[in-house]
Design a protein around this motif. Structure first.
Motif, PDB file in Angstrom:
ATOM      1  N   ASN A   1       9.843  43.663 -30.505  1.00 16.55           N
ATOM      2  CA  ASN A   1      10.486  44.878 -29.745  1.00 16.55           C
ATOM      3  C   ASN A   1      11.351  44.460 -28.455  1.00 16.55           C
ATOM      4  O   ASN A   1      11.551  45.368 -27.650  1.00 16.55           O
ATOM      5  CB  ASN A   1       9.591  46.043 -29.517  1.00 16.55           C
ATOM      6  N   GLY A   2      12.062  43.264 -28.644  1.00 13.08           N
ATOM      7  CA  GLY A   2      12.782  42.775 -27.231  1.00 13.08           C
ATOM      8  C   GLY A   2      12.186  42.390 -26.040  1.00 13.08           C
ATOM      9  O   GLY A   2      12.574  41.642 -25.270  1.00 13.08           O
ATOM     10  N   PHE A   3      10.727  42.085 -26.434  1.00 14.02           N
ATOM     11  CA  PHE A   3      10.081  41.847 -25.225  1.00 14.02           C
ATOM     12  C   PHE A   3      10.025  40.410 -24.919  1.00 14.02           C
ATOM     13  O   PHE A   3       9.890  39.667 -25.875  1.00 14.02           O
ATOM     14  CB  PHE A   3       8.552  42.543 -25.082  1.00 14.02           C
ATOM     15  N   GLU A   4       9.755  39.950 -23.827  1.00 11.23           N
ATOM     16  CA  GLU A   4       9.621  38.437 -23.403  1.00 11.23           C
ATOM     17  C   GLU A   4       8.816  38.140 -22.268  1.00 11.23           C
ATOM     18  O   GLU A   4       8.597  39.030 -21.540  1.00 11.23           O
ATOM     19  CB  GLU A   4      10.782  37.622 -23.574  1.00 11.23           C
ATOM     20  N   ALA A   5       8.219  37.114 -22.246  1.00 10.91           N
ATOM     21  CA  ALA A   5       7.198  36.710 -21.125  1.00 10.91           C
ATOM     22  C   ALA A   5       7.338  35.334 -20.625  1.00 10.91           C
ATOM     23  O   ALA A   5       7.572  34.325 -21.689  1.00 10.91           O
ATOM     24  CB  ALA A   5       5.762  37.147 -21.235  1.00 10.91           C
ATOM     25  N   GLU A   6       7.402  34.979 -19.254  1.00  6.51           N
ATOM     26  CA  GLU A   6       7.340  33.498 -19.021  1.00  6.51           C
ATOM     27  C   GLU A   6       6.043  33.405 -18.274  1.00  6.51           C
ATOM     28  O   GLU A   6       5.821  33.998 -17.245  1.00  6.51           O
ATOM     29  CB  GLU A   6       8.882  33.424 -17.996  1.00  6.51           C
ATOM     30  N   PHE A   7       5.724  32.250 -18.673  1.00  3.68           N
ATOM     31  CA  PHE A   7       4.226  31.514 -18.043  1.00  3.68           C
ATOM     32  C   PHE A   7       4.771  30.457 -16.908  1.00  3.68           C
ATOM     33  O   PHE A   7       5.630  29.665 -17.069  1.00  3.68           O
ATOM     34  CB  PHE A   7       3.674  30.661 -19.322  1.00  3.68           C
ATOM     35  N   LYS A   8       4.282  30.836 -15.827  1.00  2.00           N
ATOM     36  CA  LYS A   8       4.633  30.183 -14.740  1.00  2.00           C
ATOM     37  C   LYS A   8       3.349  29.594 -14.063  1.00  2.00           C
ATOM     38  O   LYS A   8       2.585  30.176 -13.182  1.00  2.00           O
ATOM     39  CB  LYS A   8       5.395  30.616 -13.603  1.00  2.00           C
ATOM     40  N   LYS A   9       2.859  28.356 -14.534  1.00  2.00           N
ATOM     41  CA  LYS A   9       1.693  28.036 -13.919  1.00  2.00           C
ATOM     42  C   LYS A   9       1.588  27.666 -12.424  1.00  2.00           C
ATOM     43  O   LYS A   9       0.729  27.992 -11.846  1.00  2.00           O
ATOM     44  CB  LYS A   9       1.426  26.430 -14.525  1.00  2.00           C
ATOM     45  N   SER A  10       2.851  27.209 -11.763  1.00  2.30           N
ATOM     46  CA  SER A  10       2.609  27.346 -10.445  1.00  2.30           C
ATOM     47  C   SER A  10       2.192  28.541  -9.517  1.00  2.30           C
ATOM     48  O   SER A  10       1.814  28.676  -8.360  1.00  2.30           O
ATOM     49  CB  SER A  10       3.851  26.684  -9.546  1.00  2.30           C
ATOM     50  N   GLU A  11       2.860  29.451 -10.334  1.00  8.20           N
ATOM     51  CA  GLU A  11       2.714  31.102  -9.787  1.00  8.20           C
ATOM     52  C   GLU A  11       1.423  31.764 -10.452  1.00  8.20           C
ATOM     53  O   GLU A  11       1.087  32.767  -9.838  1.00  8.20           O
ATOM     54  CB  GLU A  11       3.966  31.427  -9.760  1.00  8.20           C
ATOM     55  N   THR A  12       0.826  31.045 -11.328  1.00  6.65           N
ATOM     56  CA  THR A  12      -0.382  31.874 -12.286  1.00  6.65           C
ATOM     57  C   THR A  12       0.236  33.278 -12.560  1.00  6.65           C
ATOM     58  O   THR A  12      -0.516  34.413 -12.256  1.00  6.65           O
ATOM     59  CB  THR A  12      -1.731  31.821 -11.507  1.00  6.65           C
ATOM     60  N   SER A  13       1.479  33.276 -13.212  1.00  5.85           N
ATOM     61  CA  SER A  13       1.738  34.572 -13.425  1.00  5.85           C
ATOM     62  C   SER A  13       2.450  34.485 -14.979  1.00  5.85           C
ATOM     63  O   SER A  13       2.708  33.208 -15.468  1.00  5.85           O
ATOM     64  CB  SER A  13       3.243  34.749 -12.493  1.00  5.85           C
ATOM     65  N   PHE A  14       2.503  35.625 -15.427  1.00  4.86           N
ATOM     66  CA  PHE A  14       2.876  35.718 -16.857  1.00  4.86           C
ATOM     67  C   PHE A  14       3.490  37.122 -17.269  1.00  4.86           C
ATOM     68  O   PHE A  14       3.000  38.119 -17.631  1.00  4.86           O
ATOM     69  CB  PHE A  14       1.584  35.687 -17.863  1.00  4.86           C
TER      70      PHE A  14
END
Lengths: 113, 111
Positions: free
Chosen positions: B61-74
């Motif tokens: 459905n057009g969603f995406e996510a970026e894994f950023k280890k340095s920021e512990t974010s997703f």
């Protein structure tokens, strides 16, 4: 089957009665989880089965709750002497560990009156 | 031990505008991370997953996510919201045994 099947989809029971909730996982999935989702709350881990290993029961809220998984497939979650605070949606998920994908069933909505 | 924090319990956007749902995690292991969506009175549906391959993950459905280890974010994003995106979204971390859910973010889409 193609997905995780849970039954019944809805259950209304009187306080003090026992209930059994069933989960039929995806064929071949070795891992099976039970979670509980209460109104206004997040998802609470209950119990985890992995293959033939002893289950991780660390999330069960009291000794009124128990679960078994027969033959590495179907699982039954049993709640004895139900209380009103047990009212929630009980979700089952199964997983093939090789790809770490988890497929959830549609849940059983339990209402204790 | 692992934990997940979804920074916004509610997000409201207008149809056609970008969506950003924020998620931070902590884990002792190299985790797998997931986003699930739950429409009213429906089960949980997997949107996308990160399992130590590409850090930018595309889902349904057009969603995406970026894994950023340095920021512990997703964080979960979508360029243009649709009315059908209105639902509850859960960020989930897995240490290959336990699934830990965030508290959920309710996305509202205004016409």
């Amino acid at each position: 089957g193609a997905g995780v099947s849970q039954s019944p989809s809805n259950k209304v029971t009187e306080k003090g009665k026992d209930v059994e909730l069933r989960c039929d996982p995806i064929s071949g999935h070795t891992a099976l989880y039970w979670y509980r989702q209460s109104l206004g709350q997040g998802l609470e881990f209950l119990i985890y089965f992995q293959g033939n290993s002893a289950p991780d029961k660390s999330g069960l809220p009291s000794d009124r709750f128990s679960a078994e998984r027969t033959g590495g497939s179907v699982s039954t979650l049993t709640i004895q002497r139900t209380q009103q605070e047990d009212s929630a949606v009980y979700l089952c998920a199964s997983s093939n560990d090789r790809n770490y994908g988890y497929t959830f069933g549609s849940g059983t909505r339990l209402t204790v009156v | 031990a692992q934990s997940v924090t979804q920074l916004d319990s509610h997000v409201s956007v207008s149809e056609g505008t970008p969506v950003l749902l924020r998620c931070n995690y902590s884990s002792s292991y190299s985790p797998s991370l997931f986003w699930y969506v739950q429409h009213p009175n429906k089960g949980l549906q997997l949107l996308l997953k990160y399992t130590s391959a590409a850090t930018l993950v595309k889902g349904i459905n057009g969603f995406e996510a970026e894994f950023k280890k340095s920021e512990t974010s997703f964080h979960l994003t979508k360029p243009s919201a649709h009315m059908s995106d209105a639902a509850e979204y859960f960020c989930v971390v897995s240490d290959q045994k336990m699934l830990t859910f965030g508290g959920g973010t309710r996305l509202m889409v205004k016409p």
